[in-house]
Design a protein around this motif. Structure first.
Motif, mmCIF file in Angstrom:
data_model
loop_
_atom_site.group_PDB
_atom_site.id
_atom_site.type_symbol
_atom_site.label_atom_id
_atom_site.label_comp_id
_atom_site.label_asym_id
_atom_site.label_seq_id
_atom_site.Cartn_x
_atom_site.Cartn_y
_atom_site.Cartn_z
ATOM 1 N N GLY A 32 12.973 1.859 -0.987
ATOM 2 C CA GLY A 32 13.434 1.027 0.090
ATOM 3 C C GLY A 32 14.916 1.310 0.786
ATOM 4 O O GLY A 32 15.216 0.937 1.548
ATOM 5 N N ARG A 33 15.525 2.224 -0.067
ATOM 6 C CA ARG A 33 16.916 2.698 0.132
ATOM 7 C C ARG A 33 16.964 3.184 1.708
ATOM 8 O O ARG A 33 17.883 2.829 2.394
ATOM 9 C CB ARG A 33 17.411 3.669 -0.662
ATOM 10 N N CYS A 34 15.956 4.101 1.975
ATOM 11 C CA CYS A 34 16.033 4.571 3.432
ATOM 12 C C CYS A 34 16.070 3.482 4.393
ATOM 13 O O CYS A 34 16.683 3.602 5.422
ATOM 14 C CB CYS A 34 15.158 5.588 3.655
ATOM 15 N N SER A 35 15.184 2.412 4.140
ATOM 16 C CA SER A 35 14.813 1.637 4.998
ATOM 17 C C SER A 35 16.142 0.391 5.190
ATOM 18 O O SER A 35 16.434 -0.232 6.171
ATOM 19 C CB SER A 35 13.620 0.830 4.771
ATOM 20 N N ALA A 36 16.488 0.288 3.957
ATOM 21 C CA ALA A 36 17.903 -0.756 3.868
ATOM 22 C C ALA A 36 19.079 -0.272 4.844
ATOM 23 O O ALA A 36 19.532 -1.329 5.506
ATOM 24 C CB ALA A 36 18.105 -0.982 2.463
ATOM 25 N N CYS A 43 14.473 -2.602 15.022
ATOM 26 C CA CYS A 43 13.537 -2.321 16.490
ATOM 27 C C CYS A 43 12.434 -1.516 15.929
ATOM 28 O O CYS A 43 11.602 -1.329 16.798
ATOM 29 C CB CYS A 43 14.263 -1.565 17.370
ATOM 30 N N PHE A 44 12.304 -1.206 14.678
ATOM 31 C CA PHE A 44 11.070 -0.128 14.276
ATOM 32 C C PHE A 44 9.893 -0.891 14.305
ATOM 33 O O PHE A 44 9.863 -2.012 13.764
ATOM 34 C CB PHE A 44 11.360 0.621 13.104
ATOM 35 N N ASP A 45 8.730 -0.328 14.577
ATOM 36 C CA ASP A 45 7.300 -0.869 14.161
ATOM 37 C C ASP A 45 6.967 -0.378 12.888
ATOM 38 O O ASP A 45 5.952 -0.804 12.184
ATOM 39 C CB ASP A 45 6.199 -0.646 15.351
ATOM 40 N N LEU A 46 7.523 0.658 12.302
ATOM 41 C CA LEU A 46 7.142 1.092 10.884
ATOM 42 C C LEU A 46 8.509 1.495 10.433
ATOM 43 O O LEU A 46 9.434 1.947 10.981
ATOM 44 C CB LEU A 46 6.277 2.462 11.034
ATOM 45 N N LEU A 47 8.832 1.037 9.292
ATOM 46 C CA LEU A 47 10.066 1.325 8.426
ATOM 47 C C LEU A 47 9.993 2.728 8.061
ATOM 48 O O LEU A 47 9.061 3.407 7.812
ATOM 49 C CB LEU A 47 10.116 0.409 7.024
ATOM 50 N N PRO A 48 11.235 3.280 7.711
ATOM 51 C CA PRO A 48 11.201 4.681 7.353
ATOM 52 C C PRO A 48 10.438 4.813 5.984
ATOM 53 O O PRO A 48 9.569 5.891 5.710
ATOM 54 C CB PRO A 48 12.664 5.071 7.295
ATOM 55 N N MET A 49 10.414 3.704 5.133
ATOM 56 C CA MET A 49 9.676 4.145 3.819
ATOM 57 C C MET A 49 8.085 3.983 4.223
ATOM 58 O O MET A 49 7.173 4.571 3.546
ATOM 59 C CB MET A 49 9.896 2.749 2.839
ATOM 60 N N GLN A 50 7.912 3.389 5.237
ATOM 61 C CA GLN A 50 6.287 3.511 5.497
ATOM 62 C C GLN A 50 6.136 4.541 6.214
ATOM 63 O O GLN A 50 4.854 5.148 5.928
ATOM 64 C CB GLN A 50 5.987 2.379 6.525
ATOM 65 N N THR A 79 18.290 10.180 4.863
ATOM 66 C CA THR A 79 18.330 11.455 4.195
ATOM 67 C C THR A 79 19.375 11.339 3.256
ATOM 68 O O THR A 79 18.946 12.052 1.996
ATOM 69 C CB THR A 79 18.344 12.526 5.290
ATOM 70 N N THR A 80 20.408 11.011 3.579
ATOM 71 C CA THR A 80 21.793 10.987 2.784
ATOM 72 C C THR A 80 21.469 10.077 1.302
ATOM 73 O O THR A 80 22.089 10.572 0.368
ATOM 74 C CB THR A 80 22.803 10.526 3.392
ATOM 75 N N ARG A 81 20.778 8.996 1.691
ATOM 76 C CA ARG A 81 20.677 8.127 0.541
ATOM 77 C C ARG A 81 19.511 8.061 -0.231
ATOM 78 O O ARG A 81 19.290 7.398 -1.310
ATOM 79 C CB ARG A 81 20.752 6.665 0.973
ATOM 80 N N CYS A 82 18.275 8.696 0.267
ATOM 81 C CA CYS A 82 17.293 8.829 -0.578
ATOM 82 C C CYS A 82 17.526 9.526 -1.956
ATOM 83 O O CYS A 82 17.915 10.514 -2.237
ATOM 84 C CB CYS A 82 16.099 9.908 0.073
ATOM 85 N N PRO A 83 17.201 8.576 -2.993
ATOM 86 C CA PRO A 83 17.865 9.253 -4.582
ATOM 87 C C PRO A 83 16.533 10.431 -4.760
ATOM 88 O O PRO A 83 16.984 10.937 -5.712
ATOM 89 C CB PRO A 83 17.241 7.788 -5.420
ATOM 90 N N ASN A 84 15.516 10.494 -4.132
ATOM 91 C CA ASN A 84 14.620 11.624 -4.444
ATOM 92 C C ASN A 84 14.753 12.696 -3.432
ATOM 93 O O ASN A 84 13.762 13.896 -3.462
ATOM 94 C CB ASN A 84 13.119 11.352 -4.425
ATOM 95 N N GLY A 85 15.738 12.955 -2.722
ATOM 96 C CA GLY A 85 16.110 13.972 -2.007
ATOM 97 C C GLY A 85 15.203 14.190 -0.832
ATOM 98 O O GLY A 85 15.107 15.401 -0.305
ATOM 99 N N ILE A 86 14.548 13.253 -0.414
ATOM 100 C CA ILE A 86 13.581 13.403 0.843
ATOM 101 C C ILE A 86 14.292 13.253 1.902
ATOM 102 O O ILE A 86 15.180 12.534 2.349
ATOM 103 C CB ILE A 86 12.512 12.217 0.813
ATOM 104 N N ASP A 87 13.906 14.505 3.047
ATOM 105 C CA ASP A 87 14.845 14.548 4.251
ATOM 106 C C ASP A 87 13.940 13.680 5.257
ATOM 107 O O ASP A 87 13.155 14.147 6.109
ATOM 108 C CB ASP A 87 14.890 15.992 4.430
#
Ligand code: SF4
Ligand code: SF4
Lengths: 184, 275
Positions: A32-36, A43-50, A79-87
């Motif tokens: 959930g770091r990406c979404s936090a 304003c999103f209907d889907l969170l980045p993690m979803q 992208t910057t904060r994902c601990p697993n390097g997911i863009d």
């Protein structure tokens, strides 16, 4: 979103396209770091993690109908904060591209219209021509009165030039627009 | 020092004051700028948001134009900076994929703030200040694309950057410690969704106000336009380009003409600190 995010509905098309574009989403552990950190997630209907989870399952129909991919501001915080390097921002780019390539209706038609007007202007002049681009955007969306006051304030301060600034070798830019290969 | 210069579209239109002030500051610190001949729009942000190939190719043309000169390319716009860096990486990785036979550039793409906040340039700036900006409390706002993602921008302190703070400090101003240095202002959405831009900009301006800042300082034309135009009408904070403040402290003069392009007139604030 009424449909569930579930591996039962997976398809292989999207994962294949992601792989081809060098976007690896498999390592997501839903921390959930990406979404936090996302500035627009309210304003999103889907969170980045979803979005990432749906990509893993290949549930592209949900993604293609979403507002999220059009409201993403491309700020690259996820992208910057994902601990697993997911863009994740790169994933959003790819999802938008595929909606347009498949000629589907964008979840936020105004955002898509803006990008289109912007790129038309670049194709034509080699540079952005704000006044022309705004005109085209307004025609495309019918949003004639939005930002009228701002437009006038900008005009009076010499911020909006009425004439385009073109480059000399516009043909080279037109060629870039024509030649670009297809990746999907 | 000589550098190639990529102003980008905003600096020839909505942010001409940024272009002027960057050129002026370059002169002050002894940097000679030569504009890349016949440069084109890098496509930010619409190109990459809808068409990856196009985005790389538009930016790549500029890099190929800069290659003969072989000098580092100064880019004042954070969005252009990030796009040119990305194209540079893509071309280095696989030039053939982009129809380029060979790409081994001897130059780097540099953004204004990391350059001017180098110790040698800070010293030069400090030496030339004729009137310190004492009493001016500023919130340095870095936004997104000069920092993120660090693998592209090369930024080191990307969550808590210091460059603008160091520059404004050298001018005698007081950079405040605050919470929204790197929060996105949603510049790429500002036309199509002004409501979202207003909400994000308002959060940023309020955070700056809470920390006691009287103005925002930026180094990106998109942020500047968005922060100026999407604040609420009631007592908005003036927004300065860092290079404008450098010129102000060096010349010691604030003229009406200088701020003509600003949507939020900073003269009242500057008057209150003796300009
Ligand atoms: S930050 Fe990365 S790992 Fe965490 S939820 Fe988002 S995509 Fe998954
Ligand atoms: S790039 Fe898009 S999804 Fe990622 S944090 Fe920014 S706005 Fe949110």
């Amino acid at each position: 979103m009424s449909e569930a995010i579930s591996p039962k509905q997976s398809s292989a098309h999207l994962p294949a396209a992601l792989k081809q574009a060098g976007l690896d989403v498999e390592a997501c552990y839903q921390c959930g770091r990406c979404s936090a950190g996302c500035p627009v997630s309210a304003c999103f209907d889907l969170l980045p993690m979803q979005v990432v989870r749906l990509c893993v399952y290949g549930q592209e129909d949900l993604l293609q109908r979403s507002q999220t991919i059009w409201l993403c501001a491309a700020c690259e915080t996820c992208t910057t904060r994902c601990p697993n390097g997911i863009d994740i921002a790169g994933v959003m780019d790819l999802l938008r591209r595929r909606v347009l390539a498949q000629k589907l209706k964008p979840g936020q038609p105004r955002v898509a219209a803006f990008h289109k007007s912007f790129l038309r202007s670049v194709r034509r002049w080699g540079r952005t021509y704000e006044a022309g681009m705004l005109g085209a955007y307004k025609l495309r969306t019918g949003d004639f009165f939005g930002d009228l006051k701002l437009g006038l304030a900008m005009l009076s301060r010499g911020k909006l030039r009425m004439l385009p600034r073109r480059i000399r070798r516009r043909r080279e830019v037109k060629k870039i627009f024509k030649q670009k290969g297809k990746i999907e | 020092m000589r550098l190639s210069y990529y102003p980008g579209c905003s600096l020839t239109g909505t942010a001409r004051e940024y272009d002027h002030s960057v050129r002026e500051v370059a002169r002050l610190v002894g940097i000679e700028l030569s504009e890349i001949p016949d440069w084109n729009c890098c496509g930010a942000s619409s190109a990459h948001m809808t068409d990856h190939e196009l985005a790389i190719r538009l930016s790549a043309r500029n890099l190929l134009l800069a290659q003969p000169e072989g000098r580092d390319v100064l880019v004042p716009c954070a969005a252009c900076f990030q796009r040119l860096r990305r194209a540079d990486l893509a071309l280095k990785k696989d030039p053939k994929r982009w129809g380029v036979s060979d790409y081994r550039p001897s130059f780097k793409i540099v953004h204004v703030t990391p350059l001017l906040s180098r110790p040698d340039f800070l010293l030069k700036i400090r030496e030339q200040v004729t009137r310190r900006l004492s009493g001016l409390r500023v919130a340095c706002y870095y936004g997104c694309l000069s920092l993120r993602p660090p693998a592209v921008t090369g930024a080191v302190r990307y969550e808590d950057p210091r460059g603008l703070d160091l520059i404004t400090e050298a001018l005698g101003a007081e950079p405040v410690s605050w919470s929204h240095k790197t929060e996105c202002c949603s510049g790429s959405l500002t036309m199509a969704r002004p409501d979202i831009a207003r909400a994000l900009v308002s959060d940023i301006a309020k955070a700056a106000g809470r920390a006691g800042a009287q103005a925002l300082v930026v180094d990106c034309p998109m942020c500047h336009a968005n922060l100026e135009s999407r604040q609420s009408d009631d007592s908005p904070l003036p927004v300065f380009f860092a290079t404008e403040l450098i010129n102000l402290a060096v010349t010691g003069k604030s003229t009406r003409k200088q701020w003509r392009q600003h949507l939020v007139d900073p003269r009242h604030l500057l008057g209150s600190v003796g300009f």
